[in-house]
Design a protein around this motif. Sequence first.
Motif, mmCIF file in Angstrom:
data_model
loop_
_atom_site.group_PDB
_atom_site.id
_atom_site.type_symbol
_atom_site.label_atom_id
_atom_site.label_comp_id
_atom_site.label_asym_id
_atom_site.label_seq_id
_atom_site.Cartn_x
_atom_site.Cartn_y
_atom_site.Cartn_z
ATOM 1 N N ALA A 111 0.831 -1.217 0.000
ATOM 2 C CA ALA A 111 0.000 0.000 0.000
ATOM 3 C C ALA A 111 0.859 1.258 0.000
ATOM 4 N N ASN A 112 2.022 1.186 0.647
ATOM 5 C CA ASN A 112 2.917 2.350 0.694
ATOM 6 C C ASN A 112 3.832 2.440 -0.523
ATOM 7 N N SER A 113 3.723 1.495 -1.439
ATOM 8 C CA SER A 113 4.696 1.414 -2.519
ATOM 9 C C SER A 113 4.199 2.097 -3.773
ATOM 10 N N LYS A 114 5.121 2.298 -4.705
ATOM 11 C CA LYS A 114 4.781 3.089 -5.884
ATOM 12 C C LYS A 114 5.170 2.370 -7.175
ATOM 13 N N ALA A 115 4.300 2.533 -8.179
ATOM 14 C CA ALA A 115 4.660 2.151 -9.546
ATOM 15 C C ALA A 115 4.790 3.459 -10.312
ATOM 16 N N ILE A 116 5.916 3.663 -10.953
ATOM 17 C CA ILE A 116 6.159 4.929 -11.647
ATOM 18 C C ILE A 116 6.305 4.669 -13.142
ATOM 19 N N LEU A 117 5.457 5.310 -13.893
ATOM 20 C CA LEU A 117 5.532 5.241 -15.354
ATOM 21 C C LEU A 117 6.425 6.366 -15.853
ATOM 22 N N VAL A 118 7.397 6.023 -16.699
ATOM 23 C CA VAL A 118 8.278 7.044 -17.265
ATOM 24 C C VAL A 118 8.222 6.964 -18.787
ATOM 25 N N GLU A 119 8.703 8.040 -19.443
ATOM 26 C CA GLU A 119 8.602 8.120 -20.905
ATOM 27 C C GLU A 119 9.599 7.198 -21.607
ATOM 28 N N THR A 120 10.854 7.238 -21.159
ATOM 29 C CA THR A 120 11.921 6.578 -21.925
ATOM 30 C C THR A 120 12.814 5.737 -21.015
ATOM 31 N N GLN A 121 13.621 4.895 -21.640
ATOM 32 C CA GLN A 121 14.599 4.099 -20.888
ATOM 33 C C GLN A 121 15.601 5.006 -20.162
ATOM 34 N N ASP A 122 15.981 6.119 -20.798
ATOM 35 C CA ASP A 122 16.895 7.051 -20.129
ATOM 36 C C ASP A 122 16.285 7.591 -18.842
ATOM 37 N N ASP A 123 14.997 7.922 -18.901
ATOM 38 C CA ASP A 123 14.319 8.374 -17.682
ATOM 39 C C ASP A 123 14.379 7.293 -16.605
ATOM 40 N N ALA A 124 14.087 6.060 -17.022
ATOM 41 C CA ALA A 124 14.052 4.950 -16.059
ATOM 42 C C ALA A 124 15.410 4.797 -15.384
ATOM 43 N N ILE A 125 16.473 4.842 -16.190
ATOM 44 C CA ILE A 125 17.813 4.646 -15.638
ATOM 45 C C ILE A 125 18.181 5.807 -14.705
ATOM 46 N N ASP A 126 17.871 7.027 -15.108
ATOM 47 C CA ASP A 126 18.158 8.180 -14.241
ATOM 48 C C ASP A 126 17.408 8.067 -12.915
ATOM 49 N N LEU A 127 16.155 7.646 -13.020
ATOM 50 C CA LEU A 127 15.341 7.534 -11.813
ATOM 51 C C LEU A 127 15.902 6.449 -10.889
ATOM 52 N N LEU A 128 16.283 5.317 -11.461
ATOM 53 C CA LEU A 128 16.823 4.218 -10.651
ATOM 54 C C LEU A 128 18.155 4.622 -10.023
ATOM 55 N N ASN A 129 18.985 5.357 -10.757
ATOM 56 C CA ASN A 129 20.244 5.823 -10.178
ATOM 57 C C ASN A 129 20.003 6.838 -9.065
ATOM 58 N N ALA A 130 18.970 7.657 -9.222
ATOM 59 C CA ALA A 130 18.654 8.617 -8.166
ATOM 60 C C ALA A 130 18.130 7.893 -6.924
ATOM 61 N N TYR A 131 17.386 6.808 -7.127
ATOM 62 C CA TYR A 131 16.832 6.057 -5.996
ATOM 63 C C TYR A 131 17.891 5.232 -5.262
ATOM 64 N N ALA A 132 18.843 4.646 -5.997
ATOM 65 C CA ALA A 132 19.929 3.858 -5.394
ATOM 66 C C ALA A 132 19.383 2.707 -4.548
ATOM 67 N N ALA A 133 18.678 1.790 -5.219
ATOM 68 C CA ALA A 133 18.003 0.689 -4.521
ATOM 69 C C ALA A 133 18.985 -0.313 -3.932
ATOM 70 N N GLU A 134 18.593 -0.902 -2.816
ATOM 71 C CA GLU A 134 19.356 -2.020 -2.251
ATOM 72 C C GLU A 134 19.382 -3.179 -3.266
ATOM 73 N N HIS A 135 18.204 -3.604 -3.707
ATOM 74 C CA HIS A 135 18.080 -4.648 -4.736
ATOM 75 C C HIS A 135 17.459 -4.024 -5.972
ATOM 76 N N LEU A 136 18.042 -4.293 -7.127
ATOM 77 C CA LEU A 136 17.485 -3.768 -8.380
ATOM 78 C C LEU A 136 17.330 -4.930 -9.352
ATOM 79 N N ILE A 137 16.086 -5.196 -9.737
ATOM 80 C CA ILE A 137 15.805 -6.268 -10.701
ATOM 81 C C ILE A 137 15.544 -5.632 -12.059
ATOM 82 N N LEU A 138 16.280 -6.085 -13.067
ATOM 83 C CA LEU A 138 16.098 -5.564 -14.423
ATOM 84 C C LEU A 138 15.419 -6.636 -15.265
ATOM 85 N N SER A 139 14.089 -6.578 -15.306
ATOM 86 C CA SER A 139 13.317 -7.534 -16.118
ATOM 87 C C SER A 139 13.011 -6.873 -17.447
ATOM 88 N N VAL A 140 14.060 -6.641 -18.207
ATOM 89 C CA VAL A 140 13.942 -5.899 -19.469
ATOM 90 C C VAL A 140 14.781 -6.583 -20.538
#
Lengths: 422, 422
Positions: free
Chosen positions: B294-323
């Motif tokens: 319930a506290n979690s988020k799904a974020i839609l972005v325009e491009t792969q570059d956006d996705a990568i920038d966003l993931l780098n800004a977030y700096a996740a403990e675990h990052l799964i790339l199902s792409v």
Amino acid sequence: MQILSFPSRADWPTLMARPVQSTEAIEKAVAPILEQVRTRGDAALAELSEKFDQIAYTGFPVQEADLAAAERQLSDELKTAIQRAYQNIRTFHEAQRQPVEKIETMPGVTCWRRSVGIEKVGLYIPGGTAPLFSTVLMLGIPAQLAGCKEIILCTPSHHPAILYAAQLVGVTNVFRVGGAQAIAALAYGTESIPQVYKIFGPGNQYVTAAKMLVAKEGMAIDMPAGPSEVAIYADETAVPAFVAADLLSQAEHGADSQVLLVSTHKNVVTTVNIALMTQLERLPRRDLAAQAIANSKAILVETQDDAIDLLNAYAAEHLILSVENPEAVAERITNAGSIFLGNYTPESAGDYASGTNHTLPTNGFARAYSGVSLDSFVKKITVQSISQDGIKALGPTIEAMAEAESLLAHKQAVSLRLASLQ
Amino acid sequence: MQILSFPSRADWPTLMARPVQSTEAIEKAVAPILEQVRTRGDAALAELSEKFDQIAYTGFPVQEADLAAAERQLSDELKTAIQRAYQNIRTFHEAQRQPVEKIETMPGVTCWRRSVGIEKVGLYIPGGTAPLFSTVLMLGIPAQLAGCKEIILCTPSHHPAILYAAQLVGVTNVFRVGGAQAIAALAYGTESIPQVYKIFGPGNQYVTAAKMLVAKEGMAIDMPAGPSEVAIYADETAVPAFVAADLLSQAEHGADSQVLLVSTHKNVVTTVNIALMTQLERLPRRDLAAQAIANSKAILVETQDDAIDLLNAYAAEHLILSVENPEAVAERITNAGSIFLGNYTPESAGDYASGTNHTLPTNGFARAYSGVSLDSFVKKITVQSISQDGIKALGPTIEAMAEAESLLAHKQAVSLRLASLQ
């Protein structure tokens, strides 16, 4: 030096205890400085710089013209020396790169590590009596090699060699600000100074307390710090004048510097002490050094085994082995920041120019901490790729363990994949 | 999950902010616990264990007979799984050894680094709902490979798999004690528990606060900690049921777990959400997981570059790339603890058995911190040896730099040696 002959092992911990510094009062003074910079940014930086360092904080980094002027102010001899040191330090740290190696832990399960430079790092260089441009090299070169994108340097010093070294190592911007407020600016960011992800560099007790307080909030720092120190293990192959000079080169850092001489030979201690007194007289910083020497100890021990045990218990920042077969002795040292072998390897070589890093763990921290290296400026990200055959082989292991830890969604993430492959 | 469609970059920091936990109240509760254990040792441990964990602290480590009994209590299936995981984790960490490489930075000046295991380390394994024997492997295997001489494990848990794993990794002694008082015992030592040089392991907010407080005093710790988290970047090549299962395997850790889904495709978000709701219903820990989702988020972005920038800004403990081409995307990730590539590499593989370490930086700490590795259990001691020719060549560089830093004893240590060689 106080000479202690054959103290019992039970007395070692007391003999080797570092002076305990109460940090509570300093933390109480530093916490409001951090809070002011965190909440009011550049305005607080300007007030605090004026108050503590009599510096007018401009809000701008040092400009191109000032950097160029700094270079012109240096003698060619000093520039050549800095370039030589730069090259040696770069060569040693360059060799610390780790190539990516893909490991197939079992068929179809491939894991590796990527080293990635920390994007933004902050380097702090104190003002004070010694303009530590050498520390700019020691922190800046591994930052440059790691590929850190922003290297921010804060210093209250105006020494041109600091600006010259900053240019050599590719510092992004230099800001003229010092003390706990500079650490706060790097930790939280202000309008002018970018927030960084890791903070490096030496400083006085206020700077150290500021680093430890922001570290408690999760900021990465190089390591905890204490007064600088050297231990020298000397036997009759040591040249007493060299040993004395090395002890003094540590002692001149300040009255709180720690100096320890260990030997199995009484005459070594005696002759070193005589040389020490002669050389001390000629030093410009003799008052500082004399205080440090007065607080220092020469310890006579029975055997080489005793000496090695004592040195490992002490865990010196710098350890000089002026003994026969120093390399064999070094192999038995388990706790030290950096080790210097033989009569022609003075600590000052490592302090400046041989190639090793001079940012080292003091205060016994060498029991757990390493000195700064290329590793300090990178993160290692693990990556893994599992094939369909790999998950078939590994899946049941994961399922059994997840179930035993009562984490059934972890199990389900595998079971679903296995079911899809049947 | 909250679905956010194409948020502007200006809004990213707010969207991705982790919940800020006020640590002040917890530190105030923990500080007296540390002080009691520091001053009164085992007596304080006994009182605090009784009060907080209803454990009678015996003052003795777990005995041989109990260890043997633990092994007998485990199923063969679980023992085999733990052994398989042990082997993979060992293989991956073994490859992290760095051979000694002597670097001649200039003729006659030789520098190198020796890796030496930290002599005494403390591992903390919490009690609570999940018996984390996997964490015993993740911390104990690199400690064993590093050659740590004393590996002390503190845990309030009685789960036999924890004792079984402790034997596999060669733990020296297991003590049945938990919470902040266990951290204090490892940091200061008591009559029964030896003081260690570095403390590792997860725990609740009290344990975390205790680790940060002893770290402020100079104790080495693995890293700062926060709630566990996963980010998944999925495109239309992802299997929605797998993505949903991976999100849930993070969410079941607790209501404060952070879960983030990023995609350039609205239908991916929709289908994952449907699978999520279906799978959630079947989970025994669905209440915890539902709160985290319930506290979690799904974020839609325009491009792969956006996705990568966003993931780098977030700096996740675990990052799964199902792409598509996950390895190429992984090369562009600069901030993450551990990365999982493709449809058949679930996070739970790395949590348990693929070989990588599961002790990873949370809370954005991946910007500066690495996960636990063999490096975490060794110190690297630099060593240098300079020949007479070496000091002749390097000496003038050191003299010029020492003089410019006004450290004349440093200069003198070289000048004396050069004079002796003329």
